[in-house]
Design a protein around this motif. Structure first.
Motif, PDB file in Angstrom:
ATOM      1  N   ILE A  83      13.005   2.708   9.684  1.00  0.00           N
ATOM      2  CA  ILE A  83      13.347   3.062   8.311  1.00  0.00           C
ATOM      3  C   ILE A  83      13.440   1.804   7.452  1.00  0.00           C
ATOM      4  CG2 ILE A  83      14.498   5.226   8.881  1.00  0.00           C
ATOM      5  CD1 ILE A  83      17.191   3.772   8.585  1.00  0.00           C
ATOM      6  N   VAL A  84      13.122   1.968   6.175  1.00  0.00           N
ATOM      7  CA  VAL A  84      13.109   0.849   5.233  1.00  0.00           C
ATOM      8  C   VAL A  84      13.730   1.312   3.923  1.00  0.00           C
ATOM      9  CG1 VAL A  84      11.639  -0.831   4.027  1.00  0.00           C
ATOM     10  CG2 VAL A  84      10.976  -0.018   6.286  1.00  0.00           C
ATOM     11  N   ASN A  85      14.476   0.432   3.282  1.00  0.00           N
ATOM     12  CA  ASN A  85      14.997   0.735   1.954  1.00  0.00           C
ATOM     13  C   ASN A  85      13.836   0.731   0.960  1.00  0.00           C
ATOM     14  OD1 ASN A  85      16.009  -0.549  -0.804  1.00  0.00           O
ATOM     15  ND2 ASN A  85      17.691   0.640   0.076  1.00  0.00           N
ATOM     16  N   ARG A  86      13.703   1.799   0.180  1.00  0.00           N
ATOM     17  CA  ARG A  86      12.551   1.951  -0.717  1.00  0.00           C
ATOM     18  C   ARG A  86      12.465   0.836  -1.756  1.00  0.00           C
ATOM     19  NH1 ARG A  86       9.577   6.544  -0.501  1.00  0.00           N
ATOM     20  NH2 ARG A  86      10.416   8.285   0.709  1.00  0.00           N
ATOM     21  N   VAL A  87      13.589   0.482  -2.343  1.00  0.00           N
ATOM     22  CA  VAL A  87      13.576  -0.571  -3.364  1.00  0.00           C
ATOM     23  C   VAL A  87      13.189  -1.903  -2.733  1.00  0.00           C
ATOM     24  CG1 VAL A  87      14.981  -1.881  -4.995  1.00  0.00           C
ATOM     25  CG2 VAL A  87      15.244   0.611  -4.843  1.00  0.00           C
ATOM     26  N   ALA A  88      13.783  -2.210  -1.573  1.00  0.00           N
ATOM     27  CA  ALA A  88      13.467  -3.473  -0.900  1.00  0.00           C
ATOM     28  C   ALA A  88      11.995  -3.531  -0.511  1.00  0.00           C
ATOM     29  CB  ALA A  88      14.350  -3.640   0.338  1.00  0.00           C
ATOM     30  N   PHE A  89      11.428  -2.388  -0.124  1.00  0.00           N
ATOM     31  CA  PHE A  89      10.029  -2.367   0.278  1.00  0.00           C
ATOM     32  C   PHE A  89       9.113  -2.767  -0.881  1.00  0.00           C
ATOM     33  CE2 PHE A  89       6.038  -0.121   1.572  1.00  0.00           C
ATOM     34  CZ  PHE A  89       5.838  -0.820   2.750  1.00  0.00           C
ATOM     35  N   LYS A  90       9.541  -2.461  -2.100  1.00  0.00           N
ATOM     36  CA  LYS A  90       8.755  -2.846  -3.278  1.00  0.00           C
ATOM     37  C   LYS A  90       9.029  -4.289  -3.688  1.00  0.00           C
ATOM     38  CE  LYS A  90       8.590   1.846  -5.192  1.00  0.00           C
ATOM     39  NZ  LYS A  90       9.026   2.730  -6.308  1.00  0.00           N
ATOM     40  N   THR A  91      10.294  -4.685  -3.654  1.00  0.00           N
ATOM     41  CA  THR A  91      10.662  -6.009  -4.163  1.00  0.00           C
ATOM     42  C   THR A  91      10.468  -7.129  -3.145  1.00  0.00           C
ATOM     43  OG1 THR A  91      12.987  -5.665  -3.534  1.00  0.00           O
ATOM     44  CG2 THR A  91      12.328  -5.018  -5.767  1.00  0.00           C
ATOM     45  N   ASP A  92      10.424  -6.771  -1.865  1.00  0.00           N
ATOM     46  CA  ASP A  92      10.245  -7.780  -0.812  1.00  0.00           C
ATOM     47  C   ASP A  92       9.091  -7.379   0.108  1.00  0.00           C
ATOM     48  OD1 ASP A  92      10.627 -10.013   0.718  1.00  0.00           O
ATOM     49  OD2 ASP A  92      12.670  -9.539   1.342  1.00  0.00           O
ATOM     50  N   SER A  93       8.026  -6.924  -0.509  1.00  0.00           N
ATOM     51  CA  SER A  93       6.881  -6.430   0.262  1.00  0.00           C
ATOM     52  C   SER A  93       6.223  -7.516   1.098  1.00  0.00           C
ATOM     53  CB  SER A  93       5.846  -5.798  -0.675  1.00  0.00           C
ATOM     54  OG  SER A  93       5.392  -6.750  -1.620  1.00  0.00           O
ATOM     55  N   ALA A  94       6.357  -8.776   0.675  1.00  0.00           N
ATOM     56  CA  ALA A  94       5.729  -9.876   1.409  1.00  0.00           C
ATOM     57  C   ALA A  94       6.294  -9.995   2.822  1.00  0.00           C
ATOM     58  CB  ALA A  94       5.915 -11.189   0.655  1.00  0.00           C
TER      59      ALA A  94
END
Length: 220
Positions: free
Chosen positions: A190-201
């Motif tokens: 599982i991944v936090n949706r916001v973090a997946f966008k802001t820390d995609s690298a």
């Protein structure tokens, strides 16, 4: 500017032993003290200094990740279904931690589910349980328990239980029998949706490593 380590949440209990080898293959290897059974610490460094681990109860894994306190983690699909957090992204079925969520009752139970309109159920999954029974026209009064579920019918607390079942031996030892499966369960990344966008690298490659490992397991 120094970037804080990613926080990866893992569950205590049944999934952990299967998760650790998979995590190691994905590059997440906890410090040596993690494996000391006397160690009560909840947070651990990793060999990769860009990741730290927190080890918490399974239900809390979802809460930490959903609220962004941890950016990713591993938890059973039962927990995801129970809470239904909109801030959780579950991109990979890891193909570990297999069991199922089931209804069980005493072997000599008198009440037929097909004729029931109201039942008292002992479970730590009240949301899943209510939804399942409501879909079948039965009102489920859920008594929340976090363990020792099998005692509830014999002590008159509930007529049935809803709990995770693996081999079924615990049910058998307590004079109970499984009567229906609510859903199959396996561990998910599982991944936090916001973090997946802001820390995609960082999170993007991490997800892809786990996806590749899961694909390999399923193909084997």
């Amino acid at each position: 500017m120094t970037t804080a380590p990613l926080t990866f949440a893992i569950p205590k209990g049944r999934i952990l032993d299967e998760a650790l080898p998979l995590m190691a293959q994905a590059g997440i290897v906890p410090e040596a003290g993690f494996h000391d059974k006397a160690n009560r610490a909840l947070s651990f460094a990793c060999e990769d200094s860009t990741i730290r681990l927190i080890r918490v109860r399974a239900f809390d894994v979802a809460t930490f990740v959903a609220h962004g306190a941890a950016q990713a983690g591993i938890v059973g699909s039962d927990v995801i279904e129970e809470f239904g957090y909109s801030d959780l992204y579950a991109p990979v079925d890891l193909d570990i931690g297999h069991c199922h969520l089931a209804i069980a009752e005493p072997v000599d139970a008198a009440c037929d589910l097909a004729s029931a309109s109201h039942l008292r159920i002992a479970t730590k999954y009240p949301n899943i349980t209510r939804r399942w029974f409501e879909a079948r026209g039965v009102q489920a009064e859920c008594v929340k328990l976090n363990g020792a579920m099998e005692l509830a019918p014999s002590l008159g607390l509930a007529s049935r239980i809803v709990d995770l079942v693996s081999t079924g031996q615990t049910l058998k030892d307590n004079g109970m029998v499984e009567t229906a499966t609510i859903l199959p369960v396996s561990a998910r990344l599982i991944v936090n949706r916001v973090a997946f966008k802001t820390d995609s690298a960082r999170l993007g490659p991490l997800v892809e490593r786990f996806r590749a490992l899961a694909t390999h397991r399923q193909a084997a």
